[in-house]
Design a protein around this motif. Sequence first.
Motif, PDB file in Angstrom:
ATOM      1  N   VAL A   1       8.467   1.149   4.897  1.00 36.77           N
ATOM      2  CA  VAL A   1       9.448   2.090   4.360  1.00 36.77           C
ATOM      3  C   VAL A   1       8.793   3.678   4.362  1.00 36.77           C
ATOM      4  CG1 VAL A   1      10.673   2.940   2.282  1.00 36.77           C
ATOM      5  CG2 VAL A   1      10.415   0.446   2.799  1.00 36.77           C
ATOM      6  N   ALA A   2       9.449   4.434   4.941  1.00 34.94           N
ATOM      7  CA  ALA A   2       8.920   5.849   4.992  1.00 34.94           C
ATOM      8  C   ALA A   2      10.290   6.453   4.091  1.00 34.94           C
ATOM      9  CB  ALA A   2       9.173   6.303   6.570  1.00 34.94           C
TER      10      ALA A   2
ATOM     11  N   ALA B   1       0.849  -1.209   0.036  1.00 31.37           N
ATOM     12  CA  ALA B   1      -0.050   0.146   0.004  1.00 31.37           C
ATOM     13  C   ALA B   1       0.907   1.326   0.090  1.00 31.37           C
ATOM     14  CB  ALA B   1      -0.797  -0.070   1.199  1.00 31.37           C
ATOM     15  N   VAL B   2       0.639   2.328  -0.906  1.00 30.47           N
ATOM     16  CA  VAL B   2       1.782   3.319  -1.140  1.00 30.47           C
ATOM     17  C   VAL B   2       0.976   4.337  -1.188  1.00 30.47           C
ATOM     18  CG1 VAL B   2       3.299   4.347  -2.642  1.00 30.47           C
ATOM     19  CG2 VAL B   2       2.915   1.890  -2.601  1.00 30.47           C
ATOM     20  N   GLY B   3       1.019   5.720  -0.106  1.00 27.26           N
ATOM     21  CA  GLY B   3       0.458   7.069  -0.074  1.00 27.26           C
ATOM     22  C   GLY B   3       1.485   7.762   0.022  1.00 27.26           C
TER      23      GLY B   3
ATOM     24  N   GLU C   1      -0.775 -12.300   4.041  1.00 21.68           N
ATOM     25  CA  GLU C   1       0.381 -12.450   5.215  1.00 21.68           C
ATOM     26  C   GLU C   1       1.541 -11.859   4.705  1.00 21.68           C
ATOM     27  OE1 GLU C   1      -0.500 -13.291   7.986  1.00 21.68           O
ATOM     28  OE2 GLU C   1      -2.589 -13.831   7.252  1.00 21.68           O
ATOM     29  N   ARG C   2       1.600 -11.271   3.548  1.00 26.42           N
ATOM     30  CA  ARG C   2       2.708 -10.675   3.014  1.00 26.42           C
ATOM     31  C   ARG C   2       2.460  -9.317   2.213  1.00 26.42           C
ATOM     32  NH1 ARG C   2       4.362 -14.424  -1.663  1.00 26.42           N
ATOM     33  NH2 ARG C   2       6.407 -13.542  -1.877  1.00 26.42           N
ATOM     34  N   ILE C   3       2.026  -8.544   3.336  1.00 30.49           N
ATOM     35  CA  ILE C   3       1.743  -6.964   2.851  1.00 30.49           C
ATOM     36  C   ILE C   3       2.636  -5.920   3.775  1.00 30.49           C
ATOM     37  CG2 ILE C   3      -0.038  -4.975   2.944  1.00 30.49           C
ATOM     38  CD1 ILE C   3      -2.083  -7.576   2.690  1.00 30.49           C
ATOM     39  N   GLY C   4       3.186  -5.036   2.746  1.00 32.73           N
ATOM     40  CA  GLY C   4       3.956  -4.170   3.500  1.00 32.73           C
ATOM     41  C   GLY C   4       3.251  -2.736   2.922  1.00 32.73           C
ATOM     42  N   VAL C   5       3.912  -1.529   3.386  1.00 38.05           N
ATOM     43  CA  VAL C   5       3.449  -0.045   3.287  1.00 38.05           C
ATOM     44  C   VAL C   5       4.478   0.805   3.082  1.00 38.05           C
ATOM     45  CG1 VAL C   5       2.909   1.837   4.486  1.00 38.05           C
ATOM     46  CG2 VAL C   5       1.555  -0.200   4.652  1.00 38.05           C
ATOM     47  N   ILE C   6       4.425   1.613   2.211  1.00 35.30           N
ATOM     48  CA  ILE C   6       5.561   2.588   1.732  1.00 35.30           C
ATOM     49  C   ILE C   6       4.847   3.828   2.110  1.00 35.30           C
ATOM     50  CG2 ILE C   6       6.835   3.828   0.014  1.00 35.30           C
ATOM     51  CD1 ILE C   6       7.167   1.094  -1.798  1.00 35.30           C
ATOM     52  N   GLY C   7       5.072   4.947   2.776  1.00 36.16           N
ATOM     53  CA  GLY C   7       4.693   6.210   2.890  1.00 36.16           C
ATOM     54  C   GLY C   7       5.790   7.205   2.454  1.00 36.16           C
ATOM     55  N   ILE C   8       5.342   8.211   1.699  1.00 36.02           N
ATOM     56  CA  ILE C   8       6.148   9.050   1.021  1.00 36.02           C
ATOM     57  C   ILE C   8       5.858  10.564   1.780  1.00 36.02           C
ATOM     58  CG2 ILE C   8       6.953  10.284  -1.116  1.00 36.02           C
ATOM     59  CD1 ILE C   8       5.379   7.866  -2.561  1.00 36.02           C
ATOM     60  N   CYS C   9       7.085  11.458   2.133  1.00 33.93           N
ATOM     61  CA  CYS C   9       6.845  12.627   2.702  1.00 33.93           C
ATOM     62  C   CYS C   9       5.703  12.492   3.916  1.00 33.93           C
ATOM     63  CB  CYS C   9       6.303  13.628   1.495  1.00 33.93           C
ATOM     64  SG  CYS C   9       6.009  15.397   2.175  1.00 33.93           S
ATOM     65  N   GLY C  10       4.888  13.472   3.932  1.00 35.32           N
ATOM     66  CA  GLY C  10       3.798  13.482   5.131  1.00 35.32           C
ATOM     67  C   GLY C  10       3.242  12.186   5.458  1.00 35.32           C
ATOM     68  N   TRP C  11       2.942  11.283   4.354  1.00 33.92           N
ATOM     69  CA  TRP C  11       2.481  10.054   4.454  1.00 33.92           C
ATOM     70  C   TRP C  11       3.374   8.826   4.887  1.00 33.92           C
ATOM     71  CZ3 TRP C  11      -1.307  13.078   3.663  1.00 33.92           C
ATOM     72  CH2 TRP C  11      -2.579  12.993   3.908  1.00 33.92           C
ATOM     73  N   GLY C  12       4.646   9.276   5.083  1.00 33.31           N
ATOM     74  CA  GLY C  12       5.520   8.393   5.817  1.00 33.31           C
ATOM     75  C   GLY C  12       5.278   8.339   7.052  1.00 33.31           C
ATOM     76  N   GLY C  13       5.136   9.529   7.893  1.00 34.54           N
ATOM     77  CA  GLY C  13       4.599   9.704   9.114  1.00 34.54           C
ATOM     78  C   GLY C  13       3.464   8.965   9.462  1.00 34.54           C
ATOM     79  N   MET C  14       2.323   9.052   8.404  1.00 37.48           N
ATOM     80  CA  MET C  14       1.212   8.297   8.577  1.00 37.48           C
ATOM     81  C   MET C  14       1.183   6.802   8.542  1.00 37.48           C
ATOM     82  SD  MET C  14      -1.198  10.724   8.849  1.00 37.48           S
ATOM     83  CE  MET C  14      -1.508  12.649   8.132  1.00 37.48           C
TER      84      MET C  14
END
Length: 364
Positions: A194-195, A95-97, A166-179
């Motif tokens: 990953v932030a 999931a990328v935001g 069972e193999r889900i990750g997240v990438i948050g960019i800029c302000g969505w890194g904190g989120m």
Amino acid sequence: MPMNTPDTKNSASVIHRRELLKLTGAGVAAFGAVSISNPFKAKAQNMSKQWDKVFPLSDKIDHEKITFKNRYGITLSGDLYLPKDRAGGRLPALAVGGPFGAVKEQSSGLYAQTMAERGFVALAFDPSYTGESGGEPRNLASPDINTEDFSAAVDYLGLHAAVDRERIGVIGICGWGGMALNAVAADKRVKAVVASTMYDMTRVMSKGYNDSVTPEQRAQTLEQLGRQRWTDAENGAPAYQPPYNDLHGGEAQFLVDYHDYYRTPRGYHARAVNSGNSWTQTTPLSFMNMPILTYIAEISPRPILFIHGEKAHSRYFSETAFAAAAEPKELMIIPGASHTDLYDKVNVIPFDKLTSFFNQHLAA
């Protein structure tokens, strides 16, 4: 970049951008320079059926426009990217935001498509109240609801036939890194995060850049925001700030960098808050008393990768978050890179590192 020097104080109403500093600290004097109306107050857009990204479509992926609902019942719009050469079996997913004030047609979509080229199912989404997602009024942000948006994306991915939940990750960019970090601290379904070029929006809104806001400035901001609520209530609609990322001369380099991304063909998108639109004037209220990285240590034992530019004005956000996080964690500093270089410069964004990180931690 510190915001408490005399020059930057005096120019706050001119140089303010997506971190909403005109409503915090040195920028409170600019509070009156607002617009009651905004052309983006309309309901969420009907989803575009054309390719309207700021990056080209890859011939290595399949792309779908999708919608899903968050826990608050808001319908979110997303772009789902899948590897074209995927075989049978379920794949790891991301999931990328982000960035804060951007839309999925910009940086998050580029990250998602690139990771799909590398074997992941990747979902880039518009946060609630922005872009093609639902929510009224338009162009509003919330540390709670926007954190929830990440978990709602995980809901969607976990139900998709191509995804191993069972193999889900997240990438948050800029302000969505904190989120993203806030979401993963609470959402134990996520196995790695990953932030990239991270901002902590609750920190910068409540304390200003480099924590330069005084208690007196904070009190003044809250006083003005409270009175603005009465004005909005009287008008039956929120007031909006001036257009974001206009340049008038004399701005700090990082503000010029933002303009170079959001207001030029490089990254401009009509639906993005940062591309000449604006947040509601009272958006900072929910950020002022809600530090979203309080529980960052609870992400452990799941791994965190922080990526930041060596020359980024925002580098201290990743460095202090890294210090507060528990192991396993890694901070990757990109030599010579600015904050916005990590938005779209594919020769600067360390996609090989992202791929190896998620291949390791989302392994079957």
